[in-house]
Structure formats: structure tokens, C-alpha cells
Design a protein around this motif. Structure first.
Motif, short mmCIF file in Angstrom:
data_model
loop_
_atom_site.label_atom_id
_atom_site.label_comp_id
_atom_site.label_asym_id
_atom_site.label_seq_id
_atom_site.Cartn_x
_atom_site.Cartn_y
_atom_site.Cartn_z
N HIS A 92 -6.97 16.15 -4.21
CA HIS A 92 -5.51 16.06 -4.35
C HIS A 92 -4.98 14.71 -4.82
O HIS A 92 -3.80 14.58 -5.11
CB HIS A 92 -4.86 16.41 -3.01
CG HIS A 92 -5.08 17.82 -2.58
ND1 HIS A 92 -6.21 18.21 -1.87
CD2 HIS A 92 -4.35 18.95 -2.77
CE1 HIS A 92 -6.14 19.51 -1.64
NE2 HIS A 92 -5.03 19.98 -2.18
N PHE A 93 -5.81 13.69 -4.87
CA PHE A 93 -5.35 12.36 -5.29
C PHE A 93 -6.23 11.81 -6.41
O PHE A 93 -6.72 10.68 -6.33
CB PHE A 93 -5.34 11.39 -4.10
CG PHE A 93 -4.37 11.75 -3.02
CD1 PHE A 93 -3.00 11.58 -3.20
CD2 PHE A 93 -4.82 12.25 -1.81
CE1 PHE A 93 -2.10 11.91 -2.20
CE2 PHE A 93 -3.93 12.58 -0.80
CZ PHE A 93 -2.56 12.42 -1.00
N GLU A 152 0.83 -1.21 0.00
CA GLU A 152 0.00 0.00 0.00
C GLU A 152 0.87 1.27 0.00
O GLU A 152 0.41 2.35 0.36
CB GLU A 152 -0.92 0.01 1.22
CG GLU A 152 -1.86 -1.19 1.30
CD GLU A 152 -3.00 -1.16 0.30
OE1 GLU A 152 -3.18 -0.12 -0.37
OE2 GLU A 152 -3.70 -2.17 0.17
N ALA A 153 2.11 1.12 -0.44
CA ALA A 153 3.06 2.24 -0.41
C ALA A 153 2.60 3.44 -1.22
O ALA A 153 2.91 4.59 -0.88
CB ALA A 153 4.43 1.77 -0.89
N HIS A 154 1.85 3.21 -2.28
CA HIS A 154 1.43 4.31 -3.15
C HIS A 154 -0.07 4.58 -3.04
O HIS A 154 -0.65 5.23 -3.92
CB HIS A 154 1.83 4.00 -4.59
CG HIS A 154 3.29 3.75 -4.77
ND1 HIS A 154 4.25 4.74 -4.60
CD2 HIS A 154 3.98 2.61 -5.06
CE1 HIS A 154 5.45 4.23 -4.80
NE2 HIS A 154 5.32 2.94 -5.08
N SER A 155 -0.68 4.09 -1.97
CA SER A 155 -2.12 4.27 -1.78
C SER A 155 -2.42 5.56 -1.03
O SER A 155 -1.57 6.11 -0.32
CB SER A 155 -2.69 3.09 -0.99
OG SER A 155 -2.47 1.86 -1.65
N LEU A 184 -6.75 2.87 -1.95
CA LEU A 184 -6.88 3.59 -0.69
C LEU A 184 -6.77 2.58 0.45
O LEU A 184 -7.37 1.50 0.39
CB LEU A 184 -8.21 4.34 -0.63
CG LEU A 184 -8.48 5.21 0.61
CD1 LEU A 184 -9.30 6.45 0.22
CD2 LEU A 184 -9.21 4.42 1.71
N PHE A 185 -6.02 2.96 1.48
CA PHE A 185 -5.87 2.09 2.66
C PHE A 185 -6.38 2.84 3.88
O PHE A 185 -5.99 3.98 4.14
CB PHE A 185 -4.41 1.69 2.86
CG PHE A 185 -4.23 0.72 4.00
CD1 PHE A 185 -4.57 -0.62 3.84
CD2 PHE A 185 -3.75 1.14 5.23
CE1 PHE A 185 -4.41 -1.52 4.88
CE2 PHE A 185 -3.60 0.25 6.27
CZ PHE A 185 -3.93 -1.08 6.10
N ILE A 186 -7.27 2.19 4.63
CA ILE A 186 -7.83 2.80 5.83
C ILE A 186 -6.97 2.42 7.04
O ILE A 186 -6.89 1.25 7.41
CB ILE A 186 -9.29 2.37 6.06
CG1 ILE A 186 -10.15 2.69 4.83
CG2 ILE A 186 -9.86 3.06 7.30
CD1 ILE A 186 -11.60 2.24 4.96
#
Length: 291
Positions: A61-62, A15-18, A68-70
Motif C-alpha cells: 500500500h505504500f 516524518e509527517a509523510h513517512s 519510514l519511521f519506527i
């Protein structure tokens, strides 16, 4: 984004780029002896208006980020109506997001009915990350994980049956030297019973201030050496039968990066580990390892 204690927020490597949406702070369990991520933090569910404001900010902004990670430790613990409202708002304001992920422990999964889990899936929850750590009940009890192997299997199967992809984390070295091979064999057995889509194997790194670090300093816990970690990994993979899963051991903490699809790559992977144990493949030096 309204991040609380951002320096202590964690997310899976995948999830590094989430987009990271913090809906809870800390971990509702927060008792594992090896984990120092949330020590001293009191668990709470963040106010609904704050989470909704962050979704609106992310929508501006995204616009090109599809995952997406909660956060934080176990967002699945959020009551169903509230979590469903968050997912629905994500669908509404970030329609380009194709996958939402969460950490999920056995308590959080158990609090949701089968129908509720399917409802969450239908509104975007596509992957859950569950920390199994070990399939050995003695080890699970010693590290105060809060669940035994049988419960891990039931909850892992439950969330998979709802159509949510499951990524299971296991921890090499967690049982110490004495139960190393038992830990490896039993973990392979439990992974086989759950049959998740993904497995991520990390190597234990002792964190100052945690009970396990203190036990090691007092001579009550013996951390295995790199070869011991590799032998444990070999045994674990040898005892893991997955129908079509990815077994990763390429985390920064690991001495030998591995990415294998099981069962296809099992023999090749075991041979690679044997070569490393024989000194034919160089291991990652200690200074390059990290959590």
C-alpha cells in the motif's frame, strides 16, 4: 496496519509523510514530568509476527513512500537481533525506502555497541531523534529526564560517530522563570558539544494531568511568557556553535517560526528575534499554537 492506541502515537514533524511502523507501544522511560504522551500506557515490544505483517501490508500500500519511521517512543531499545531483523525485512520488502528513522534516548543508544549502531545504519537506519530538552543538569533532574548533560553529549556523539544523522529536540520554557537563561546557555553549550545535523526547538505547553502542569497550578512552577520564550531562544542560539547544522524553531508550539543554518545564519536570526522582541514582528497568537 496493526496500530495500538493510534490516537497516542507520535512522530517527529519531519516524518509527517513517512510510513509509520509501530514496533513498540509507549515509552520505556515514561517519567518526564512535562510529557503526557504515554501516561497510563505500559511499555512493550510488539510481537514479531505483527510487525512483519505490517511491513508486508506497507509493501502493498505504500509503494511510493520513501521514508519510514519506527514508532513508538524509543524503538532503539529493541534488542539488536530483533531490530536488525525488522530493518532487514524493510530492505527486502520495501526496497524503495531510502531512510528509516527512530526516536532514541540515551539508554537505547547506550545499550548498543558502536559496531551494532553501524550495523543498523548499514541496514537503513539513517536518522535518530533524541530529546535533549535541556543542557542544564538541574533542569534535567527536576523534569526526571533520566540522564545528565554529560551523558547526553556522549550518547549524541556516539550515534553520530556511527554515521546515523541526529536530530536533537530542545524545549523552551522547561526551566521556568528562575533558571530560564541558565537553561538556555547550558543547552547551547551541550548542542555545541554534540554538533548534531538538526536541532528542533519547541515551546513548552503544559498538559493537564502531568506533574509539571500540577506544579504550575500549585504555584511551584512559573511558566515564562512569550517574550521570555523568545529571550531564551535568543540566548540558546547565541551560545550554540554548530559546524553545519539546521536549527529549527518552526514547530506549531513556537511563537516565532525560525529556520536557520548555523553558523551562516546566526547573526540574521538573532536580529530577527530582536525585532520580534521590539514588537516589529508579530508573534503567533496563542490560539494558533499546538503540540
Amino acid at each position: 496496519m496493526h496500530y495500538e492506541n493510534p490516537e497516542r502515537m507520535i512522530r517527529p514533524p519531519s516524518e509527517a509523510h513517512s510510513i509509520l511502523l509501530q514496533a513498540t507501544v509507549g515509552c520505556s522511560h515514561n517519567k518526564c514530568t512535562f510529557c503526557g504522551a504515554y501516561k497510563g500506557l505500559r511499555f512493550k515490544i510488539k510481537p514479531e509476527e505483527t510487525v512483519m505483517a505490517d511491513i508486508a501490508w506497507a509493501a502493498e500500500h505504500f509503494r511510493h513512500v520513501r521514508r519510514l519511521f519506527i514508532c513508538d517512543g524509543d524503538a532503539l531499545i529493541i534488542p539488536q537481533k530483533r531490530l536488525l531483523k525488522i530493518l532487514t525485512e524493510i530492505e527486502k520488502q520495501l526496497p524503495w525506502v531510502t531512510r528509516v528513522g527512530v526516536y532514541a534516548n540515551t539508554k537505547g543508544i547506550g545499550l548498543k555497541s558502536d559496531a551494532e549502531l553501524r550495523e543498523l545504519r548499514d541496514h537503513g537506519l539513517k536518522i535518530a531523534y533524541m530529546g535533549l530538552e535541556s543542557g542544564d543538569d538541574v533542569t534535567l533532574g527536576a523534569v526526571r529526564k533520566g540522564a545528565d548533560a554529560e551523558k547526553m553529549i556522549r550518547m549524541g556523539r556516539k550515534i553520530r560517530a556511527a554515521g546515523v544523522r541526529l536530530s536533537v529536540t530542545v524545549l523552551l520554557g522547561l526551566a521556568g522563570k528562575e533558571r530560564s537563561q541558565i537553561h538556555a546557555e547550558e543547552t547551547g553549550r551541550v548542542l555545541s558539544a554534540i554538533d548534531p545535523e538538526y536541532v528542533g526547538a519547541l515551546s513548552l505547553m503544559l498538559i493537564p494531568g502531568t506533574p509539571m502542569h500540577d506544579d504550575c497550578a500549585a504555584g511551584k512552577f512559573e511558566l515564562i511568557d512569550p517574550d521570555g520564550m523568545l529571550m531564551e531562544l535568543r540566548t540558546m542560539i547565541a551560545h550554540t556553535d554548530m559546524s553545519q547544522g539546521l536549527f529549527h524553531a518552526n514547530h506549531a508550539s513556537n511563537y516565532l517560526p525560525i529556520k536557520a543554518r548555523l553558523p551562516r545564519d546566526k547573526a540574521k536570526t538573532l536580529d530577527m528575534i530582536d525585532q520580534a522582541l521590539a514588537g516589529k514582528i508579530r508573534l503567533k497568537p496563542e490560539w494558533m499554537r499546538a503540540l
